[in-house]
Write an enzyme that holds these catalytic residues in place. Structure first.
Site, mmCIF file in Angstrom:
data_model
loop_
_atom_site.group_PDB
_atom_site.id
_atom_site.type_symbol
_atom_site.label_atom_id
_atom_site.label_comp_id
_atom_site.label_asym_id
_atom_site.label_seq_id
_atom_site.Cartn_x
_atom_site.Cartn_y
_atom_site.Cartn_z
ATOM 1 N N HIS A 1 0.877 -1.176 0.000
ATOM 2 C CA HIS A 1 0.000 0.000 0.000
ATOM 3 C C HIS A 1 0.906 1.216 0.000
ATOM 4 O O HIS A 1 1.914 1.245 0.715
ATOM 5 C CB HIS A 1 -0.916 -0.010 1.210
ATOM 6 N N GLY B 1 -4.867 -11.513 2.843
ATOM 7 C CA GLY B 1 -3.796 -12.501 2.847
ATOM 8 C C GLY B 1 -4.271 -13.936 2.840
ATOM 9 O O GLY B 1 -3.647 -14.810 2.226
#
Length: 329
Positions: A108, A134
């Site tokens: 990010h 994830g």
């Protein structure tokens, strides 16, 4: 049209004999670390001792170490801690371990885009951002598939940043699905906008407003919960699988007509102007400065809002009704 890379565009050999450090073994960190390791790459993990994430890393066969040691050993340093602590971790444990030829990696772009982390000019800085949590990144990999990713190059000091980034994405399984080229600015600004306007902020406020409107009109809270919150999953699952038009073709004609005729009265020109205002606040850094300041002050507003939200009637009603639905556990 966006540039999209696939397996044929990436070579895992680019990362042969190079060590990858995963800083933070949360949900995203675990998924990425396991996939990279299973792809034959050399992976080390950093996590705080005496934490559940540390124990999870040990259980998965890693020997967790502190961030400073991991950054010193690694060629590629992937920071996967939460946004608001990344700058602190970088300054305390990573900055002095960076040397020419290393790569600083993110999933990010917040801290790079808003200058909370300013890397030296002689290191590569790039991003591989899986477009899924994830656990899904891990699940899809194990099934021989992959989650689409974004790739962005912020700094290409070595001349090989894109090749290494795509190899990393291949190690995650991302090139099986496709890796879309973007920039740190585009990823960061659209991600924040989506969270605030649609995915979290917009959706949660729309749900609560609908619930409150029905309850204030005398309808039972339990019925309002089902109509305004519970059934939302049915619609979002359809949109997720077949798009908005596909969803409309799979609901009743009554629902579809109400969608066309009433939806624009809720999301109207005034709403769009507020969206534009929020996007401006993201792009000019106002939101980032506000969030950084909020954390430095000990999160007084954040904590109050979280406490108030937990006390909302919809939460009490939902807790009771979800006990009637054991399939959700």
């Amino acid at each position: 049209m966006a540039k999209i890379y696939y397996d044929k565009d990436a070579d895992l050999g680019v990362l042969k004999n190079k060590t990858i450090a995963i800083i933070g073994y949360g949900i995203q960190g675990r998924g990425q670390a396991l996939n990279l390791r299973d792809s034959g790459l050399n992976v080390i993990v950093s996590e705080l001792e005496d934490t559940p994430n540390y124990q999870a890393a040990v259980a998965d066969g890693f020997i967790p170490m502190d961030a400073k040691k991991a950054a010193k050993q690694a060629h590629i340093i992937q920071i996967l801690t939460q946004d608001h602590v990344q700058a602190m971790v970088y300054k305390k444990s990573i900055k002095k371990q960076l040397s020419k030829g290393k790569a600083l990696v993110f999933s990010h772009g917040f801290n790079i885009h808003f200058k909370q982390i300013v890397p030296p000019a002689d290191v590569d800085v790039w991003m591989i951002a899986p477009k899924g949590p994830g656990a899904l990144v891990r699940q899809q990999y194990e099934e021989g598939k992959g989650v689409p990713c974004l790739v962005a190059i912020y700094q290409d000091a070595s001349g090989n940043a894109l090749q290494e980034a795509l190899a990393y994405a291949k190690g995650l399984g991302g090139t099986r699905a496709g890796v879309i080229q973007t920039t740190f600015a585009e990823e960061t600004e659209t991600d924040l906008f989506g969270e605030q306007v649609v995915l979290c902020g917009g959706t949660s406020e729309l749900i609560k407003a609908g619930f409150e409107t029905l309850v204030a009109a005398g309808y039972q809270p339990e019925i309002a919960y089902y109509e305004c919150l519970h059934e939302l999953k049915l619609i979002t699952d359809l949109i997720y699988k077949v798009g908005i038009d596909g969803m409309r073709k799979r609901v009743s004609d009554t629902a579809e007509y109400g969608d066309y005729s009433r939806g624009p009265r809720i999301i109207n020109e005034r709403t769009r102007k507020e969206m534009q205002k929020i996007l401006k606040e993201i792009k000019d850094g106002k939101f980032a400065r506000e969030w950084i300041r909020e954390n430095k002050k000990g999160r007084p507003n954040f904590n109050k809002w979280r406490e108030d939200s937990a006390k909302h009637q919809i939460e009490a009603v939902g807790t009771k009704l979800r006990k009637m639905m054991p399939w959700m556990e």
